[in-house]
Scaffold this motif. Sequence first.
Motif, PDB file in Angstrom:
ATOM      1  N   ALA A 188       9.018  12.484 -36.009  1.00 18.92           N
ATOM      2  CA  ALA A 188       8.843  11.410 -35.030  1.00 18.92           C
ATOM      3  C   ALA A 188       7.783  11.856 -34.031  1.00 18.92           C
ATOM      4  O   ALA A 188       7.803  12.997 -33.569  1.00 18.92           O
ATOM      5  CB  ALA A 188      10.154  11.127 -34.318  1.00 18.92           C
ATOM      6  N   ILE A 189       6.877  10.952 -33.731  1.00 15.01           N
ATOM      7  CA  ILE A 189       5.880  11.228 -32.702  1.00 15.01           C
ATOM      8  C   ILE A 189       6.430  10.607 -31.422  1.00 15.01           C
ATOM      9  O   ILE A 189       6.530   9.383 -31.300  1.00 15.01           O
ATOM     10  CB  ILE A 189       4.513  10.634 -33.062  1.00 15.01           C
ATOM     11  N   LEU A 190       6.817  11.455 -30.513  1.00 15.35           N
ATOM     12  CA  LEU A 190       7.446  10.992 -29.279  1.00 15.35           C
ATOM     13  C   LEU A 190       6.397  10.480 -28.295  1.00 15.35           C
ATOM     14  O   LEU A 190       5.258  10.942 -28.288  1.00 15.35           O
ATOM     15  CB  LEU A 190       8.250  12.135 -28.658  1.00 15.35           C
ATOM     16  N   ALA A 191       6.817   9.535 -27.472  1.00 12.05           N
ATOM     17  CA  ALA A 191       5.929   9.016 -26.426  1.00 12.05           C
ATOM     18  C   ALA A 191       5.645  10.126 -25.422  1.00 12.05           C
ATOM     19  O   ALA A 191       6.476  11.021 -25.221  1.00 12.05           O
ATOM     20  CB  ALA A 191       6.596   7.831 -25.735  1.00 12.05           C
ATOM     21  N   PRO A 192       4.477  10.083 -24.807  1.00  7.06           N
ATOM     22  CA  PRO A 192       4.174  11.105 -23.791  1.00  7.06           C
ATOM     23  C   PRO A 192       5.250  11.139 -22.705  1.00  7.06           C
ATOM     24  O   PRO A 192       5.711  10.106 -22.232  1.00  7.06           O
ATOM     25  CB  PRO A 192       2.833  10.648 -23.212  1.00  7.06           C
ATOM     26  N   ASP A 193       5.681  12.338 -22.369  1.00  9.54           N
ATOM     27  CA  ASP A 193       6.683  12.533 -21.318  1.00  9.54           C
ATOM     28  C   ASP A 193       6.412  13.881 -20.669  1.00  9.54           C
ATOM     29  O   ASP A 193       6.795  14.921 -21.210  1.00  9.54           O
ATOM     30  CB  ASP A 193       8.088  12.485 -21.903  1.00  9.54           C
ATOM     31  N   PRO A 194       5.743  13.873 -19.510  1.00 12.42           N
ATOM     32  CA  PRO A 194       5.408  15.148 -18.867  1.00 12.42           C
ATOM     33  C   PRO A 194       6.631  15.957 -18.457  1.00 12.42           C
ATOM     34  O   PRO A 194       6.544  17.162 -18.265  1.00 12.42           O
ATOM     35  CB  PRO A 194       4.572  14.750 -17.654  1.00 12.42           C
ATOM     36  N   GLY A 195       7.800  15.330 -18.377  1.00  5.90           N
ATOM     37  CA  GLY A 195       9.013  16.052 -18.007  1.00  5.90           C
ATOM     38  C   GLY A 195       9.699  16.726 -19.185  1.00  5.90           C
ATOM     39  O   GLY A 195      10.587  17.568 -18.998  1.00  5.90           O
ATOM     40  N   ARG A 196       9.312  16.356 -20.415  1.00  7.58           N
ATOM     41  CA  ARG A 196       9.952  16.929 -21.593  1.00  7.58           C
ATOM     42  C   ARG A 196       9.406  18.326 -21.844  1.00  7.58           C
ATOM     43  O   ARG A 196       8.205  18.563 -21.773  1.00  7.58           O
ATOM     44  CB  ARG A 196       9.683  16.031 -22.809  1.00  7.58           C
ATOM     45  N   ILE A 197      10.298  19.243 -22.137  1.00  4.33           N
ATOM     46  CA  ILE A 197       9.876  20.604 -22.476  1.00  4.33           C
ATOM     47  C   ILE A 197       9.837  20.703 -23.996  1.00  4.33           C
ATOM     48  O   ILE A 197      10.844  20.498 -24.671  1.00  4.33           O
ATOM     49  CB  ILE A 197      10.845  21.654 -21.885  1.00  4.33           C
ATOM     50  N   GLN A 235       8.147  19.861 -27.974  1.00  6.56           N
ATOM     51  CA  GLN A 235       7.974  18.719 -28.872  1.00  6.56           C
ATOM     52  C   GLN A 235       6.782  17.838 -28.487  1.00  6.56           C
ATOM     53  O   GLN A 235       6.831  16.619 -28.577  1.00  6.56           O
ATOM     54  CB  GLN A 235       9.253  17.905 -28.979  1.00  6.56           C
ATOM     55  N   HIS A 236       5.684  18.464 -28.081  1.00  4.73           N
ATOM     56  CA  HIS A 236       4.460  17.737 -27.769  1.00  4.73           C
ATOM     57  C   HIS A 236       3.395  17.914 -28.859  1.00  4.73           C
ATOM     58  O   HIS A 236       2.307  17.380 -28.736  1.00  4.73           O
ATOM     59  CB  HIS A 236       3.874  18.216 -26.430  1.00  4.73           C
ATOM     60  N   GLY A 237       3.694  18.690 -29.907  1.00  4.31           N
ATOM     61  CA  GLY A 237       2.691  19.038 -30.911  1.00  4.31           C
ATOM     62  C   GLY A 237       2.026  17.849 -31.569  1.00  4.31           C
ATOM     63  O   GLY A 237       0.799  17.738 -31.585  1.00  4.31           O
ATOM     64  N   LEU A 238       2.815  16.930 -32.134  1.00  7.55           N
ATOM     65  CA  LEU A 238       2.211  15.780 -32.815  1.00  7.55           C
ATOM     66  C   LEU A 238       1.565  14.820 -31.825  1.00  7.55           C
ATOM     67  O   LEU A 238       0.584  14.148 -32.150  1.00  7.55           O
ATOM     68  CB  LEU A 238       3.238  15.062 -33.689  1.00  7.55           C
ATOM     69  N   GLU A 239       2.089  14.766 -30.612  1.00  5.55           N
ATOM     70  CA  GLU A 239       1.471  13.968 -29.549  1.00  5.55           C
ATOM     71  C   GLU A 239       0.046  14.476 -29.291  1.00  5.55           C
ATOM     72  O   GLU A 239      -0.903  13.698 -29.179  1.00  5.55           O
ATOM     73  CB  GLU A 239       2.330  14.085 -28.295  1.00  5.55           C
ATOM     74  N   ILE A 240      -0.107  15.795 -29.228  1.00  8.44           N
ATOM     75  CA  ILE A 240      -1.417  16.409 -29.014  1.00  8.44           C
ATOM     76  C   ILE A 240      -2.325  16.163 -30.214  1.00  8.44           C
ATOM     77  O   ILE A 240      -3.483  15.772 -30.070  1.00  8.44           O
ATOM     78  CB  ILE A 240      -1.264  17.917 -28.740  1.00  8.44           C
ATOM     79  N   VAL A 241      -1.789  16.365 -31.424  1.00  9.63           N
ATOM     80  CA  VAL A 241      -2.576  16.182 -32.645  1.00  9.63           C
ATOM     81  C   VAL A 241      -3.114  14.758 -32.740  1.00  9.63           C
ATOM     82  O   VAL A 241      -4.303  14.549 -32.993  1.00  9.63           O
ATOM     83  CB  VAL A 241      -1.745  16.552 -33.895  1.00  9.63           C
ATOM     84  N   THR A 242      -2.258  13.762 -32.512  1.00  9.20           N
ATOM     85  CA  THR A 242      -2.724  12.377 -32.635  1.00  9.20           C
ATOM     86  C   THR A 242      -3.739  12.019 -31.548  1.00  9.20           C
ATOM     87  O   THR A 242      -4.613  11.186 -31.773  1.00  9.20           O
ATOM     88  CB  THR A 242      -1.553  11.366 -32.613  1.00  9.20           C
ATOM     89  N   ALA A 243      -3.641  12.661 -30.388  1.00 14.38           N
ATOM     90  CA  ALA A 243      -4.610  12.394 -29.326  1.00 14.38           C
ATOM     91  C   ALA A 243      -5.984  12.983 -29.634  1.00 14.38           C
ATOM     92  O   ALA A 243      -7.000  12.435 -29.225  1.00 14.38           O
ATOM     93  CB  ALA A 243      -4.092  12.945 -27.996  1.00 14.38           C
ATOM     94  N   LEU A 244      -6.032  14.095 -30.367  1.00 17.97           N
ATOM     95  CA  LEU A 244      -7.283  14.800 -30.625  1.00 17.97           C
ATOM     96  C   LEU A 244      -7.997  14.377 -31.910  1.00 17.97           C
ATOM     97  O   LEU A 244      -9.193  14.619 -32.049  1.00 17.97           O
ATOM     98  CB  LEU A 244      -7.031  16.309 -30.691  1.00 17.97           C
ATOM     99  N   CYS A 245      -7.274  13.791 -32.835  1.00 16.21           N
ATOM    100  CA  CYS A 245      -7.829  13.527 -34.168  1.00 16.21           C
ATOM    101  C   CYS A 245      -8.334  12.099 -34.313  1.00 16.21           C
ATOM    102  O   CYS A 245      -7.878  11.186 -33.637  1.00 16.21           O
ATOM    103  CB  CYS A 245      -6.771  13.814 -35.223  1.00 16.21           C
TER     104      CYS A 245
END
Length: 163
Positions: free
Chosen positions: A108-117, A119-129
Amino acid sequence: MSSERRPVPEAEDDGRPSVPAAIAVSVAVEDDTGIAEARDAAGAFLSRVQSEHGLPVSGRAVGVAQLVVSELVTNARKYAPGPCLMTLEIQDGTVQISVWDSSTVLPAILAPDPGRIGQHGLEIVTALCVSFAIHREPVGKRITAGVMLADDPGGAAAGRQVL
């Protein structure tokens, strides 16, 4: 009316025309030490793409590709049993980074959440690719992300497309 002569491809022994080999490399990752090796393999592959094939590869592209490899291979090692297989292939000005693993569970690609510790990996990948896709395979799944090889003339990263 002008005519253009096109070279006829040489035929293989079976009569079919030969097709140029793809610019690609695959690396099997069997344990967690392979994550760094996969990242290094991506850097070495892109260096060869530039030096041996003359394709432009920006420093940004190398860094992004290595980050994407690290994130995808780390997830495969963390969430799927057994080895994973990373394939890098040059297509239409991008490096397509594919990672296969044996788990049938789609991430699951989670919505951006600056408070979450975490599980940001796929969020970062989809933003960069420029492209991102998840496909079920007969065994497991394959995640593929595309990174532009060259920046636009203004120095900005090229656009992206989520499939």
